[in-house]
Motif scaffolding. Structure first.
Motif, PDB file in Angstrom:
ATOM      1  N   UNK A 125       0.820  -1.222   0.000  1.00 56.33           N
ATOM      2  CA  UNK A 125       0.000   0.000   0.000  1.00 56.33           C
ATOM      3  C   UNK A 125       0.847   1.262   0.000  1.00 56.33           C
ATOM      4  N   UNK A 126       2.147   1.152  -0.128  1.00 56.11           N
ATOM      5  CA  UNK A 126       3.024   2.315  -0.052  1.00 56.11           C
ATOM      6  C   UNK A 126       2.793   3.346  -1.126  1.00 56.11           C
ATOM      7  N   UNK A 127       2.095   2.957  -2.210  1.00 56.10           N
ATOM      8  CA  UNK A 127       1.817   3.901  -3.297  1.00 56.10           C
ATOM      9  C   UNK A 127       0.574   4.741  -3.042  1.00 56.10           C
ATOM     10  N   UNK A 128      -0.195   4.393  -1.981  1.00 59.61           N
ATOM     11  CA  UNK A 128      -1.450   5.093  -1.707  1.00 59.61           C
ATOM     12  C   UNK A 128      -1.198   6.371  -0.912  1.00 59.61           C
ATOM     13  N   UNK A 129      -2.206   7.233  -0.898  1.00 61.39           N
ATOM     14  CA  UNK A 129      -2.110   8.496  -0.155  1.00 61.39           C
ATOM     15  C   UNK A 129      -2.881   8.393   1.153  1.00 61.39           C
ATOM     16  N   UNK A 130      -2.554   9.295   2.060  1.00 58.80           N
ATOM     17  CA  UNK A 130      -3.257   9.385   3.330  1.00 58.80           C
ATOM     18  C   UNK A 130      -2.747  10.576   4.106  1.00 58.80           C
ATOM     19  N   UNK A 131      -3.517  11.080   5.071  1.00 55.18           N
ATOM     20  CA  UNK A 131      -3.063  12.231   5.864  1.00 55.18           C
ATOM     21  C   UNK A 131      -1.822  11.893   6.675  1.00 55.18           C
ATOM     22  N   UNK A 132      -0.973  12.881   6.854  1.00 52.73           N
ATOM     23  CA  UNK A 132       0.225  12.705   7.663  1.00 52.73           C
ATOM     24  C   UNK A 132      -0.186  12.636   9.129  1.00 52.73           C
ATOM     25  N   UNK A 133       0.340  11.635   9.868  1.00 57.27           N
ATOM     26  CA  UNK A 133       0.049  11.468  11.288  1.00 57.27           C
ATOM     27  C   UNK A 133       1.116  12.215  12.080  1.00 57.27           C
ATOM     28  N   UNK A 134       0.737  13.306  12.719  1.00 58.99           N
ATOM     29  CA  UNK A 134       1.699  14.225  13.314  1.00 58.99           C
ATOM     30  C   UNK A 134       2.475  13.630  14.482  1.00 58.99           C
ATOM     31  N   UNK A 135       1.886  12.663  15.192  1.00 58.20           N
ATOM     32  CA  UNK A 135       2.562  12.079  16.351  1.00 58.20           C
ATOM     33  C   UNK A 135       3.628  11.072  15.952  1.00 58.20           C
ATOM     34  N   UNK A 136       3.687  10.717  14.675  1.00 59.33           N
ATOM     35  CA  UNK A 136       4.528   9.619  14.202  1.00 59.33           C
ATOM     36  C   UNK A 136       5.603  10.101  13.231  1.00 59.33           C
ATOM     37  N   UNK A 137       6.442   9.152  12.824  1.00 63.42           N
ATOM     38  CA  UNK A 137       7.372   9.360  11.723  1.00 63.42           C
ATOM     39  C   UNK A 137       6.926   8.473  10.568  1.00 63.42           C
ATOM     40  N   UNK A 138       7.044   8.985   9.358  1.00 66.31           N
ATOM     41  CA  UNK A 138       6.551   8.233   8.204  1.00 66.31           C
ATOM     42  C   UNK A 138       7.603   7.244   7.691  1.00 66.31           C
ATOM     43  N   UNK A 139       7.110   6.086   7.251  1.00 66.31           N
ATOM     44  CA  UNK A 139       7.947   5.103   6.574  1.00 66.31           C
ATOM     45  C   UNK A 139       7.661   5.202   5.077  1.00 66.31           C
ATOM     46  N   UNK A 140       8.658   5.476   4.308  1.00 66.92           N
ATOM     47  CA  UNK A 140       8.466   5.607   2.873  1.00 66.92           C
ATOM     48  C   UNK A 140       7.764   6.909   2.547  1.00 66.92           C
ATOM     49  N   UNK A 141       6.936   6.868   1.515  1.00 65.02           N
ATOM     50  CA  UNK A 141       6.224   8.070   1.074  1.00 65.02           C
ATOM     51  C   UNK A 141       4.718   7.881   1.076  1.00 65.02           C
ATOM     52  N   UNK A 142       4.243   6.763   1.602  1.00 63.58           N
ATOM     53  CA  UNK A 142       2.817   6.460   1.574  1.00 63.58           C
ATOM     54  C   UNK A 142       2.142   6.687   2.917  1.00 63.58           C
ATOM     55  N   UNK A 143       1.084   5.924   3.205  1.00 60.53           N
ATOM     56  CA  UNK A 143       0.271   6.156   4.405  1.00 60.53           C
ATOM     57  C   UNK A 143       0.705   5.318   5.600  1.00 60.53           C
ATOM     58  N   UNK A 144       1.999   4.998   5.716  1.00 60.15           N
ATOM     59  CA  UNK A 144       2.503   4.114   6.767  1.00 60.15           C
ATOM     60  C   UNK A 144       3.368   4.930   7.727  1.00 60.15           C
ATOM     61  N   UNK A 145       3.065   4.838   9.032  1.00 65.42           N
ATOM     62  CA  UNK A 145       3.741   5.638  10.046  1.00 65.42           C
ATOM     63  C   UNK A 145       4.066   4.751  11.249  1.00 65.42           C
ATOM     64  N   UNK A 146       4.973   5.217  12.100  1.00 64.91           N
ATOM     65  CA  UNK A 146       5.333   4.415  13.267  1.00 64.91           C
ATOM     66  C   UNK A 146       5.708   5.323  14.438  1.00 64.91           C
ATOM     67  N   UNK A 147       5.574   4.778  15.629  1.00 62.62           N
ATOM     68  CA  UNK A 147       6.037   5.424  16.859  1.00 62.62           C
ATOM     69  C   UNK A 147       6.193   4.354  17.926  1.00 62.62           C
ATOM     70  N   UNK A 148       6.931   4.681  18.958  1.00 64.09           N
ATOM     71  CA  UNK A 148       7.066   3.791  20.116  1.00 64.09           C
ATOM     72  C   UNK A 148       6.082   4.256  21.167  1.00 64.09           C
ATOM     73  N   UNK A 149       5.279   3.314  21.687  1.00 67.08           N
ATOM     74  CA  UNK A 149       4.284   3.725  22.664  1.00 67.08           C
ATOM     75  C   UNK A 149       3.657   2.553  23.386  1.00 67.08           C
ATOM     76  N   UNK A 150       2.711   2.891  24.275  1.00 67.16           N
ATOM     77  CA  UNK A 150       2.002   1.878  25.056  1.00 67.16           C
ATOM     78  C   UNK A 150       1.053   1.099  24.158  1.00 67.16           C
ATOM     79  N   UNK A 151       0.954  -0.216  24.412  1.00 63.90           N
ATOM     80  CA  UNK A 151      -0.016  -1.065  23.722  1.00 63.90           C
ATOM     81  C   UNK A 151      -1.286  -1.236  24.562  1.00 63.90           C
ATOM     82  N   UNK A 152      -1.134  -1.174  25.893  1.00 65.26           N
ATOM     83  CA  UNK A 152      -2.270  -1.394  26.791  1.00 65.26           C
ATOM     84  C   UNK A 152      -2.283  -0.307  27.857  1.00 65.26           C
TER      85      UNK A 152
END
Length: 843
Positions: free
Chosen positions: A139-166
């Motif tokens: 799905x890396x070719x698709x578009x999506x809003x930038x998630x401000x709390x995260x860092x983006x992976x690649x140029x698509x709609x995939x983001x990541x952060x370190x945080x609580x799961x529960x």
């Protein structure tokens, strides 16, 4: 008071009280085509649907992956994510309904969480890396809003952060927490910026990826942020080149982020900014909009370059000029203000007329969207929702309180909003005239003419734009005659009783949004926002509770005792105190026996001051608890931590009240008076003197005179200290603190942040200054301006003045308690005895 955008999510069309949207019942579900595997547990709630393998438990914390999406590609994103997670046994969740998706991407969505559509929970760093790479290939070719709390992976709609799961299982004030390497529990910050913990080691592979804006240098220097929304910011900026204006020129930049702040027509912030540019160009010749210097893209964002208009917004300009926000002695019929009012209304009318003649409807008209050039000439900004003239059109994006009355469209809808803006230049209660409260407009106009001398022409324009534009059958009722205190009390009690519904799954009484937020289970019980505070206020007012209500409410509270997790006024002590007031003594004893962790702060709200005052308010002596509270507060007072807040709820005034009450009811120790003095000094250090000669809590950009948060709470503490002192303390400061409770009008009516807090103070100390009786009578009359008819009774709006509330802290139960204090039925402030030290609050 600035708008707290959280409240907008609880304002449902046609509903008189705050309540969450019924997205589950009224909005189509997302992910209905996901195959349900029997070996997975699926939990559907609002706003998330969670999928976890039945033999798996989520890790406490780790690297999480967020996927964003647009309305057109969300099905593809969800399908790819769910198939991948099922295939690799990775827990995940997604937004449950279309309405949840819309809310998450709306203009006033939480900027820290906006854009998040799917969350994936990898078990290890290795799985985290593989999942990022595999999803990117899909799905890396698709578009999506930038998630401000995260860092983006690649140029698509995939983001990541370190945080609580529960969620944390411990007592904590944080929404979510992380376990640091040393084993301590720390906050997992939810900010609109990538904020990993300082101790975190980044996997090596992440160094491959960094968000790169690229392209040419940004042509402006950002001076300061003026406003933020999910759609982008508004900034004061200075030109670095001659491309749009001369280098060094100050401008306003309005930013638009793609795929965010999507409206009902499917337009995002970028679409609307381009539209606003066209509208401003078309209206430039009117002289009532800012000049546009250009529009450009940088990285993925669009920026509109506008003239920087020198002036305050209309609300702040009014606050500077109006006589109703001045302390006593009042000079209400000020010629300069009345000239400004009449001139400003005339220019506002001219502006709207010019816009309409140009073929544009504005839609979103409110004082914050009007800048007063040099304090005199209105300039309309933020025209992104303007619409070509169409007498059938009505904006769905109007500001709460200024939205046109039901049924009005086209130019009439614009003029209604303009009329409320004009009324807002007379009295601060103008926005409670929405939701069909048309008679309030007539009441406020009449009051303005009588007290302020509002010119007939200005009054006529307000009425012509509003109530006179309605069909005859919807016209306002005659104005309400002044009510005596016992009449007010009966009408508030009648309305409050009619709203109690212990079968309501949302809340037993209409309250503040806190009953729907984190910790809402406890809030629905408690004194500030819950059933206990409402029943206590009714009881101290002399309102008999029906046996059926007593039986059902005691059972309802008893079933939920395990949800009480906090100390102080908001929790155990406040609930126990309220139950004793009502006469539920056995239930109060059960609450007293609840075993909670000791508090960690000093406050009346949730800390040692609330614990100590609770112990002092009981019939039997609780010396051990009183001493423990005093010792803990003494240690906290020794810290050098600067207190940014003052007042009853969260400041050091709460501990000061504990020590003065301990002197009265426990032991007449001189150190109690000294500790109270030092606590008051701590709160006074957070206050400052205003241009009006008052002392108020100073937040840098505004000052607050209120009881819950503000200078009235400090005045209360000083009054209590002086009552047990041989000679008065803080005499000069007290005069100026007292003065802050004499403003002619107040924007809200409640106990903690409004008029009822002032009434409570004046009732407790009727001789606090020479004009106290006159001020109290004026405040009682002003209270009726806040009152809204409900059934056969009256209610007031809660915090933010957007919806009615019945709770004690922000709503109508607090008014009932304040009126009872005026009648001498109780102390007026929970936990406090009478001014003579008596237990006058006991019934």
């Amino acid at each position: 008071m600035p708008l707290d955008t959280r409240y907008l999510h609880y304002c449902q069309a046609g509903k008189p009280f705050y309540q969450p949207a019924d997205n589950a019942g009224s909005s189509p579900a997302l992910g209905s085509d996901i195959v349900q595997l029997t070996e997975w547990t699926v939990t559907r709630s609002q706003p998330w649907t969670v999928y976890v393998p039945s033999d798996r438990r989520l890790p406490r914390q780790g690297w999480k992956i967020h996927l964003s999406a647009t309305r057109s590609n969300r099905a593809a994103v969800l399908r790819a994510a769910s198939e991948y997670c099922y295939r690799h046994d990775i827990p995940f969740k997604h937004l449950s309904t279309e309405a949840d998706f819309k809310s998450q991407n709306s203009k006033y969505a939480n900027r820290a969480s906006s854009g998040k559509f799917v969350t994936v929970y990898p078990e290890s760093v290795e799985q985290f890396e593989k999942t990022l790479r595999d999803l990117d290939s899909t799905i890396g070719h698709l578009e999506g809003p930038y998630i401000l709390s995260d860092r983006r992976w690649g140029t698509g709609p995939i983001f990541y952060r370190y945080g609580a799961f529960v969620q944390s299982n411990s007592e904590t004030t944080f929404v979510t927490t992380l376990i640091a390497p040393d084993g301590t529990e720390v906050e997992d910050p939810r900010e609109p910026a990538f904020t990993p913990p300082a101790w975190l080691d980044f996997p090596t592979f992440l160094s491959e990826q960094r968000d790169q804006a690229g392209g040419p240098e940004f042509p402006f220097e950002m001076v300061k942020a003026l406003h933020f929304s999910n759609g982008g910011g508004v900034y004061l900026a200075r030109a670095l080149t001659n491309e749009f204006v001369g280098a060094g020129t100050d401008v306003v930049l309005k930013e638009a982020r793609p795929h965010t702040a999507v409206d009902d027509d499917g337009l995002d912030a970028v679409d609307r900014l381009a539209h606003e540019n066209r509208v401003l160009q078309d209206l430039a010749s009117t002289g009532f909009v800012p000049q546009v210097h250009g529009i450009f893209r940088h990285w993925e964002h669009m920026f509109l370059v506008q003239e920087h208009v020198d002036g305050l917004d209309l609300k702040r300009e009014w606050m500077k000029r109006t006589p109703v926000l001045k302390p006593r002695p009042w000079t209400l019929q000020e010629p300069d203000y009345l000239k400004w009012l009449e001139r400003t209304i005339g220019r506002l009318e001219a502006a709207i007329g010019a816009f309409h003649r140009k073929g544009w409807l504005i839609g979103d008209i409110h004082p914050k969207n009007i800048i007063m050039r040099n304090g005199a000439h209105p300039v309309f900004i933020d025209l992104e929702f303007a619409h070509a003239m169409d007498e059938r059109w009505r904006s769905t994006n109007g500001a709460p309180g200024y939205e046109p009355s039901k049924g009005l469209t086209g130019a009439a809808a614009d003029r209604w909003s303009l009329g409320i803006v004009e009324l807002d230049l007379v009295l601060p209660q103008a926005t409670i005239a929405d939701q069909g409260n048309h008679q309030k407009i007539v009441d406020l106009v009449a009051f303005g003419q009588e007290e302020l001398g509002v010119p007939e022409a200005a009054a006529a324009r307000i009425l012509r734009n509003t109530v006179e534009a309605l069909p005859h059958s919807e016209s306002a009722r005659p104005t309400m005659p002044p009510l005596e205190i016992d009449q007010l009390q009966r009408r508030f009690a009648t309305a409050i009783l009619s709203t109690i519904d212990l079968e309501n799954p949302l809340a037993p009484v209409p309250s503040d949004i806190e009953v729907f937020e984190e910790g809402g289970d406890e809030a629905r019980i408690g004194y500030p926002y819950g059933i206990v505070g409402v029943l206590a206020a009714l009881t101290v007012s002399g309102v008999p509770l029906e046996d059926r209500l007593i039986r059902r409410s005691t059972g309802w509270i008893r079933e939920r005792l395990s949800q009480i997790r906090s100390s102080g006024f908001k929790g155990r002590e406040g609930i126990q105190y309220g139950l004793e007031q009502i006469g539920f003594h056995a239930l109060a004893a059960e609450v007293e026996r609840l075993d909670l962790a000791p508090p960690s702060d000093h406050t009346y709200w949730s800390g040692w001051a609330g614990v100590g005052l609770g112990a002092l308010s009981r019939d039997s002596v609780h010396a051990k608890e009183i001493e423990a509270a005093s010792d803990a507060l003494s240690r906290l007072l020794e810290t050098d931590v600067e207190t940014p807040v003052a007042g009853l709820l969260h400041g050091w005034s709460g501990p000061a009240l504990f020590w003065t009450t301990a002197f009265r009811r426990h032991a007449q120790r001189p150190e109690y008076k000294d500790l109270a003095r030092r606590a008051i000094e701590r709160d006074l250090s957070a206050c400052g003197e205003t241009l009006n000669g008052t002392i108020e809590l100073d937040e840098g950009w505004r000052t607050l005179p209120y009881l819950g948060t503000g200078s009235a709470g400090v005045a209360l503490a000083i009054e209590e200290l002086n009552a047990i002192s041989e000679s008065p303390r803080f005499t000069q400061e007290l005069d100026k603190l007292r003065l802050a409770s004499t403003y002619f009008q107040c924007g809200q009516g409640g106990f903690a942040h409004g008029l009822t807090g002032f009434i409570t103070m004046l009732a407790r100390y009727p001789e606090m200054h020479s004009g106290a009786r006159e001020v109290l009578e004026s405040h009682m009359r002003s209270l009726q301006l806040h009152a809204v008819p409900f059934g056969e009774g009256l209610l007031i709006r809660g915090n933010q003045n957007l919806r009615l509330s019945c709770d004690f802290l922000t709503g109508s139960a607090g008014v009932l308690g304040g009126l009872s204090a005026v009648q001498g039925r109780w102390s007026g402030v929970p936990f406090l005895p009478g001014t003579d030290g008596s237990r006058m609050e006991r019934r």
